[in-house]
Design a protein around this motif. Structure first.
Motif, short mmCIF file in Angstrom:
data_model
loop_
_atom_site.label_atom_id
_atom_site.label_comp_id
_atom_site.label_asym_id
_atom_site.label_seq_id
_atom_site.Cartn_x
_atom_site.Cartn_y
_atom_site.Cartn_z
N THR A 1 9.92 -6.36 -4.91
CA THR A 1 9.43 -5.92 -3.61
C THR A 1 8.01 -5.35 -3.72
O THR A 1 7.13 -5.69 -2.92
N ILE A 2 7.80 -4.49 -4.70
CA ILE A 2 6.46 -3.91 -4.89
C ILE A 2 5.45 -5.01 -5.17
O ILE A 2 4.35 -5.03 -4.60
N ASN A 3 5.80 -5.95 -6.03
CA ASN A 3 4.87 -7.04 -6.36
C ASN A 3 4.59 -7.95 -5.16
O ASN A 3 3.46 -8.40 -4.97
N VAL A 4 5.59 -8.19 -4.33
CA VAL A 4 5.38 -8.99 -3.13
C VAL A 4 4.43 -8.25 -2.18
O VAL A 4 3.47 -8.85 -1.66
N LEU A 5 4.65 -6.96 -1.98
CA LEU A 5 3.75 -6.20 -1.11
C LEU A 5 2.33 -6.14 -1.68
O LEU A 5 1.35 -6.26 -0.93
N SER B 1 -4.93 -4.18 -4.55
CA SER B 1 -3.54 -4.27 -4.97
C SER B 1 -3.26 -3.52 -6.27
O SER B 1 -2.15 -3.58 -6.80
N ASP B 2 -4.27 -2.80 -6.78
CA ASP B 2 -4.05 -1.99 -7.98
C ASP B 2 -3.11 -0.84 -7.68
O ASP B 2 -3.10 -0.31 -6.56
N LEU B 3 -2.33 -0.44 -8.68
CA LEU B 3 -1.44 0.70 -8.50
C LEU B 3 -2.27 1.97 -8.38
O LEU B 3 -3.29 2.12 -9.06
#
Length: 152
Positions: A133-137, A148-150
């Motif tokens: 989910t995190i990677n899709v977002l 898209s960096d953390l």
């Protein structure tokens, strides 16, 4: 808690903005509610964590630059810093900001409150699904030209 099941086609047709917005409101609302018990806002929390993670590195200017991206209520960061100093939780000098013992104790209390919210959020979701989910977002953010960096 049970969640109604739908077909893949029904789910694929759902508006991501509506669901991500609803998730945002509920997650952030729950976190803000817990922080408010300590008299804190999210910018207070972010400040405490950044300063605790790298004492002396952060100044008002560098923290404002770092945190403004995440703040959505128009909160004055200088007011947040002044509040933490007035509470005796934060000290500033020429090198930067450092938490006091009281500030660290407040941060730890707030962290536990937030951890309870995070545990509720993760109920019934396995780690692999959460990561997906995190990677899709993150990919959606990147596709729309965002960062898209953390956060770090």
């Amino acid at each position: 808690m049970s969640v109604k099941e739908y077909t893949q086609e029904e789910l694929a047709a759902q508006p991501i903005g509506a669901w991500s917005g609803e998730a945002y409101r509920l997650v952030v609302g729950a976190l803000r509610e817990q922080l408010a018990v300590e008299g804190l806002t999210q910018p207070h929390w972010w400040t405490l964590n950044h300063v605790a993670g790298d004492p002396g590195r952060w100044t008002r200017a560098t923290l404002i630059e770092r945190l403004t991206r995440w703040e959505d209520l128009g909160i004055d960061f200088n007011g947040v810093f002044d509040d933490l100093v007035a509470r005796g939780w934060l000290v500033e000098d020429a090198e930067g900001m450092t938490l006091t013992e009281a500030g660290e104790a407040g941060r730890v209390r707030a962290r536990e409150r937030n951890a309870r919210v995070h545990r509720r959020i993760h109920e019934g979701i396995d780690t692999a699904d959460f990561v997906t989910t995190i990677n899709v977002l993150r990919r959606m953010v990147a596709n729309l030209g965002g960062d898209s960096d953390l956060p770090g």
